[in-house]
Scaffold this active site. Sequence first.
Site, short mmCIF file in Angstrom:
data_model
loop_
_atom_site.label_atom_id
_atom_site.label_comp_id
_atom_site.label_asym_id
_atom_site.label_seq_id
_atom_site.Cartn_x
_atom_site.Cartn_y
_atom_site.Cartn_z
CG MET A 1 0.53 1.76 8.39
SD MET A 1 1.13 2.52 9.91
CE MET A 1 -0.28 3.53 10.32
CB CYS A 2 5.31 -1.39 5.74
SG CYS A 2 5.24 0.21 4.91
NE ARG A 3 2.64 -5.95 8.49
CZ ARG A 3 2.30 -5.99 9.79
NH1 ARG A 3 1.94 -7.14 10.33
NH2 ARG A 3 2.35 -4.91 10.52
#
Length: 279
Positions: A1-3
């Site tokens: 998804m995201c970091r």
Amino acid sequence: MCRWLAYSGSPILLDELLFKPEHSLIEQSRSARLGAETTNGDGHGLGLYEDGSDVPPTVVRSITPAWSDLNLRELAGHFRSRLFFAHIRASTGSAVQQTNCHPFRYGRWLWMHNGEIVDFDRLKRDLVFAVDPELYPAIQGSTDSEVMFFLALTFGLREDPPAAVERMVGFVERTGRRNGVEHPIQMTIATSDGERVWSFRYSSEKRSRSLFYSTEVRSLRQLHPEIFARERLSDDARLIVSEPLRDMPGAWNEVPESTYIVIEHGMHEVNPFRPTPPA
């Protein structure tokens, strides 16, 4: 998804954390180890607080992949910040556009998120209608993450961040389940007022995305003198990250499931997180 990562401490060049570690955030944009996706190439952003300033934080966002943005490398090598957010994005369905890149800002507050509101397209109308009408015009993008931010602001983020986020999550879960969504929310979140950083790890199914906070720098110098003797981190420096930036025993501590952490002046406190729908 995201970091993402959040840093608090004495002013430091952004390059020290964004590019130099062997598993830096820029490396994670190409090759994440613990994320839902390996590649996080749908944009990136920075939110920077100035030392001793009461002005709102500076926000820089781009839709280009972090690994190929020469402007980001130039900025990171010349700008320092005592408290900053950095985020690399993997879209869960919303458009790849600048206003959808994190972090989001309202006044002195920054917000960034990894995760999703499940079936957000179906729930969006009910969720957005709950945003304070005075706050609604400030929503610029189309992500679930930004709606979560403005719901938290509506429920009192500026007065009591943990309680506001608990009410926001409780409201999202109640709305989702009324619409047949069994596990409505997945999140790791960071938010700040420029003095403190709050970070939350929670999901409705109790299988949240990864989140870690750093060990105190004094202890790290003893554990890994070969690295930290040359590091420019102050004793009060602390990090919260989606993934460890280096493979070092004792350097990282996993944020437990369904908890939040508060960092201020190099100290941290971990507390249980209990979503509660607003009255």
